[in-house]
Scaffold this active site. Structure first.
Site, short mmCIF file in Angstrom:
data_model
loop_
_atom_site.label_atom_id
_atom_site.label_comp_id
_atom_site.label_asym_id
_atom_site.label_seq_id
_atom_site.Cartn_x
_atom_site.Cartn_y
_atom_site.Cartn_z
N GLU B 272 0.84 -1.18 0.00
CA GLU B 272 0.03 0.09 -0.13
C GLU B 272 0.80 1.22 0.03
O GLU B 272 0.90 2.00 0.96
CB GLU B 272 -0.94 -0.04 1.28
CG GLU B 272 -1.68 -0.98 1.22
CD GLU B 272 -2.62 -1.29 2.55
OE1 GLU B 272 -3.62 -1.84 2.57
OE2 GLU B 272 -2.31 -0.60 3.69
N TYR B 315 4.43 17.79 11.96
CA TYR B 315 5.39 16.62 12.12
C TYR B 315 6.85 17.13 12.23
O TYR B 315 7.93 16.15 12.72
CB TYR B 315 5.56 15.64 10.92
CG TYR B 315 4.16 15.29 10.47
CD1 TYR B 315 3.40 14.21 11.44
CD2 TYR B 315 3.42 15.34 9.41
CE1 TYR B 315 2.22 13.59 11.28
CE2 TYR B 315 2.53 14.73 9.12
CZ TYR B 315 1.68 13.91 9.84
OH TYR B 315 0.53 13.56 9.55
N CYS B 342 -0.95 33.44 11.41
CA CYS B 342 -0.54 34.21 12.69
C CYS B 342 -0.08 33.22 13.52
O CYS B 342 -0.75 33.35 14.86
CB CYS B 342 -1.71 35.16 12.77
SG CYS B 342 -1.59 36.53 11.81
#
Lengths: 419, 419
Positions: B272, B315, B342
């Site tokens: 996959e 991440y 912001c």
């Protein structure tokens, strides 16, 4: 953290049992209590305005739902907008342009032109932006954002007032900025700083006020500029955990306004609360769809993930969790409360002691009104959820649920690929 | 990391100078090279299918653009879908149901019913899901996801195969799960595991294959179940940094298929890949709108933030950055490349040595095809950007830009607030 009524063991929001809302409108669903919203606005507005003229600029990036904006418009709020999209949204909610201040960062000339055309006050973030603005239109009032070298906040990602952040004109250059604004034909009327987000102590706000007051005084003396307002920015935190205390905004207002009045001739204070006004007005209701007991962990699998509320995954934020249909039951089992997104970082809460859960139970995620829906996404091709407003026992949809057609609406397959 | 052509000092993508694309379609814009997409698919498909029958299930959560799905459909791909929304998207792109496997987590009964009605294969994640599925429809083929206790990945958030993650049936219970599936009248045809995302070594894939093969052998012997396929999941990483090497998928295929063939009688391998197929096909083009030089840092302010590409903020991911219109110029100045959101956590790159920048320069963010647009949001009320497909010198829009009307479309203001 707001206390909610418990009737017959059920959590009640704005006069309606949470389970009724979940059943009627489906889950996940954001539910906002109008009374709480009005109360929050009035509390902070009153705290400041009894000392001096006050503009509460609601920082609408926290929650730009039109109905929520409309309520705050009725309450007499001003707006802190950070994009042309927010400016347009607030205009549609009924705010007049003179109630809106635009504070951007990395502002393109195209966006600046669009904001100028709306007639809202622009709070300048950089020398380049100031020059480009003057090129579009001069003889207009502006405010200037200083980087005050006072930073604070609930996460590194939201500390905006430190010297290493991308925001504002460096402290050392601020006089030059006001001087240059005059040379460019602009009319400086305000001074702004923003220290960060989720700040729970008064001290950083006092410090930033001192910085702003001393700048205001200096430009009064050296440049003969009399500013209309000092804007101390936003960032007032809220107690996300049961044992935390809310900030004493009366004391905050007293400390801040006393310093402005004593230190310069500025007559109006502005402040930009977002989270403080909307966070605790809203719970996210979500259903338990699967219970997974493994040798390592018990998982309460719910139908909301970081597509719906990203703060726990993104900032590691704590949101209090209750079981709406077992509202007075004692904690029995420790669960991770996890969502349908295919990443292990998809959780809303970890290691929480909750009543024993069953599929179908309704989980209430507290304090979801700020940076909840506004940061949500369609990740994993999940349409975004409903928002509902409750008021004295009635509930209105304030945002319809999306469908798969909404996700596909803008996509195009070139015809050559359709063979 | 793909190498791009440089013509007259300009970066060229699919035969078109990047600046031309930026000028014609506006920025930010995701630009996908069709040839690269086809190459990636063919490389991994060939690597596995020369050893044994192979199903490449493209993990479409990485990028669900219909045009990209359509191209992969033409190449003979299968689909890994994680939601009913992804299933419907892939059906619209032309995939037949028998090419799609649904692998959910925290799957509600409502979603399960919808997926069943589409006729796609369901990969069961929990005992509860299995029972609820059998209640909807039995005598249908299923696959079962085991938690293999083999975890790996580029960030804690994406390690899915460890015992403490929410995914799959615990290893200790897997035989019971197959046995129960028979009792429930379901027809088990597959076995699946997924270790995580962004895995750059072959070893974890070999380990998970060993786990899967030994399970397959055990259920052959003890339950007389002959599975049609073993699915080793996704998670193949890519080299995001210039000094990293791509995984040797030929070696991976050889190791994995040899173990399956030697250890059990399963005849088809499934895998996959998502990131591996789409990440390096796409660059995000964005323009420098402001340059900020402060005593601490030089900021290149661009028109894309974590609303457009969240991986660096979420991440801490590295994405390589180049200046498309100064493609052969040497690095001179160290910049933080930051966006218009912001929050100080809004950056695409930190401390990068780049040619001296000017406003208007076009920045290319590499490897933006996976988890780029699919994780994007409208945070700060910024409409989401265009996507463009390039192929042999022609460019087609494959996603139109959103407008403020799209952001407001689903919102409602109750009439009682319109006074």
């Amino acid at each position: 953290m707001r206390q909610f009524e418990c009737i017959n063991g059920e959590m009640v929001i704005g006069g309606i049992p949470a389970t009724k809302i979940a059943d009627k409108f489906g889950t996940p669903v954001y539910v906002t209590d109008e009374s709480a919203l009005r109360e929050n606005f009035r509390r902070i507005n009153k705290a400041f305005s009894r000392h001096m003229p006050t503009h509460i600029h609601y920082a609408c990036k926290a929650n730009t739902n039109l109905a929520i904006l409309r309520i705050l418009k009725q309450e007499g709020s001003y707006i802190d907008a950070v994009s042309i999209g927010e400016v347009e949204t607030c205009l549609r909610a009924g705010f007049s342009p003179d109630r809106i201040m635009f504070t951007g960062v990395c502002v393109s000339t195209k966006e600046l032109e669009a904001v100028v055309s709306k007639g809202v006050l622009i709070n300048i973030d950089s020398f380049s932006e100031m020059k480009r603005l003057a090129g579009i239109k001069s003889r207009i009032p502006i405010s200037i954002r200083v980087n005050p070298d006072v930073g604070a906040g609930h996460h590194d990602h939201v500390v905006t007032g430190s010297r290493k952040s991308k925001f504002g004109i460096p402290l050392a250059d601020i006089l030059k900025a006001y001087s240059e604004s005059l040379d460019l034909g602009l009319i400086p009327v305000g001074l702004h700083a923003h220290i960060g987000a989720g700040v729970q102590e008064i001290d950083p706000f006092v410090k930033v006020t001192d910085v702003l007051v001393s700048i205001a005084k200096e430009i009064e003396e050296k440049l003969r500029i009399e500013l209309e307002f000092i804007d101390i920015g936003g960032g007032i935190g809220i107690p996300y955990k049961p044992d935390e205390k809310p900030m004493d905004v009366d004391l905050l207002a007293q400390e801040v306004t006393a310093r402005i009045k004593a230190g310069c001739s500025v007559e109006t204070v502005a402040i930009e609360p977002g989270r403080y006004i909307v966070a605790d007005t809203t719970v996210l209701l979500t259903k338990v769809v699967d219970i997974k007991e493994t040798p390592e962990k018990n998982f309460a699998c719910i139908d909301a993930g970081f597509n719906t509320l990203i703060r726990p995954s993104f900032y590691g934020s704590y949101h209090h969790i209750a079981v709406a249909n077992k509202f007075d039951a004692s904690g029995e089992v420790i669960y991770d409360v996890v969502g349908p997104i295919c990443e292990s970082g998809d959780f809303l809460a970890r290691d929480r002691l909750l009543p024993k859960l069953n599929e179908g139970d309704v989980i209430a995620v507290y304090d979801a009104g700020a940076y909840g829906f506004s940061m949500s996404s369609q990740y994993n091709s999940r349409p975004r959820c409903r928002e509902v407003l409750v008021y004295n026992g009635t509930a209105n949809i304030i945002r319809e649920m999306e469908t798969i057609d909404d996700i596909l609406r803008h996509q195009r397959i070139p015809s050559r690929l359709m063979v």
